[in-house]
Design a protein around this motif. Sequence first.
Motif, short mmCIF file in Angstrom:
data_model
loop_
_atom_site.label_atom_id
_atom_site.label_comp_id
_atom_site.label_asym_id
_atom_site.label_seq_id
_atom_site.Cartn_x
_atom_site.Cartn_y
_atom_site.Cartn_z
N PRO A 122 0.75 -1.34 -0.04
CA PRO A 122 -0.04 0.00 0.04
C PRO A 122 0.85 1.34 -0.02
O PRO A 122 0.47 2.34 -0.39
CB PRO A 122 -0.70 -0.15 1.36
N VAL A 126 0.09 3.96 -2.98
CA VAL A 126 -0.38 5.32 -2.61
C VAL A 126 0.86 6.21 -3.46
O VAL A 126 0.45 7.27 -4.04
CB VAL A 126 -0.48 5.41 -1.17
N GLU A 135 -4.50 8.48 -7.46
CA GLU A 135 -5.00 8.55 -5.87
C GLU A 135 -4.98 9.64 -5.29
O GLU A 135 -3.98 10.58 -5.76
CB GLU A 135 -4.18 7.35 -5.27
N GLY A 137 -4.00 11.62 -1.90
CA GLY A 137 -3.52 11.50 -0.57
C GLY A 137 -4.30 12.05 0.59
O GLY A 137 -5.30 12.68 0.53
N SER A 138 -4.36 11.42 1.72
CA SER A 138 -5.13 11.65 2.97
C SER A 138 -4.53 11.38 4.26
O SER A 138 -3.72 10.62 4.20
CB SER A 138 -6.59 11.11 3.06
N ARG A 140 -5.53 9.82 6.77
CA ARG A 140 -6.11 8.49 7.11
C ARG A 140 -4.98 7.46 6.50
O ARG A 140 -4.72 6.47 7.15
CB ARG A 140 -7.53 8.37 6.65
N LYS A 141 -4.84 7.77 4.98
CA LYS A 141 -3.98 6.87 4.64
C LYS A 141 -2.64 6.84 5.05
O LYS A 141 -1.64 5.82 5.07
CB LYS A 141 -3.95 7.12 2.87
N GLY A 144 -2.41 4.91 8.31
CA GLY A 144 -2.75 3.43 7.98
C GLY A 144 -1.33 2.77 7.71
O GLY A 144 -1.17 1.99 8.02
N ILE A 145 -0.78 3.50 6.64
CA ILE A 145 0.57 3.23 6.15
C ILE A 145 1.51 3.31 7.28
O ILE A 145 2.51 2.21 7.19
CB ILE A 145 1.02 4.11 5.04
#
Length: 235
Positions: A122, A126, A135, A137-138, A140-141, A144-145
Amino acid sequence: TKGPAPALVSAKKRGAVQMGVVLTHCSFVFGAILLKSSMKEIDEGRGEVFNPIVYAFYREASAAPLLFLLSVLTVGYRLPLRKDAMSVFFLGFFMFVSQLLYIMGVDMAGVLMASCVQPSVPVFTVMIGVMLGAEKGSMRKVIGIMFAVVGAISMVVGSVGGAEASGGNLLLGDLCILVNALAMAAYYLLAKKLVTNYSAVHVAAWAYVVAAMLMGMAAMLWTVPTDWVFPQSMV
């Protein structure tokens, strides 16, 4: 109209999709363990050898017709349009590279390293997606990463490869797994584009057909007859 509210239906669908992803990655983990445990049962005294290219070819050649049959039975027979032919080819190419290098990485670097590097997929997905504008970016991402990367590092530190690998084999195995993750990220991004016009099962079936053909070509080019004495423990 009767039935649940649209928001509730959407939430249920998201939950089903997320559970499907979880089960998929669990199957990857069990597959790696099964592969490594089967390799330990190879009887070299009987002339058995493990060639990752031959193994990968058998696996892809088994999966391709099953997925193609599944696609025909569930959504009907369909071929990609000519304008999407190259995209389908590269989708299968990325799968071919990813599967082959993953198996080689397990062989050289060990199942622990191979499994722990998978959270980098991931990260690469991303990163490449944002660079290509596919994609967004955020925060949250990013969070998570970060959790995925920290978890992988925590498992690997102090036990890289363990007793399974050392020296040049470990380094080469790590490189194989890294490129495997990059190829898988490229596969996901390209598949996301294709499933906007085709069903997911069609896209997966086409990718496996291409991957199986490429793996067969690789097997013919880079193996000798003794490599095809397939170990009984791997069947």
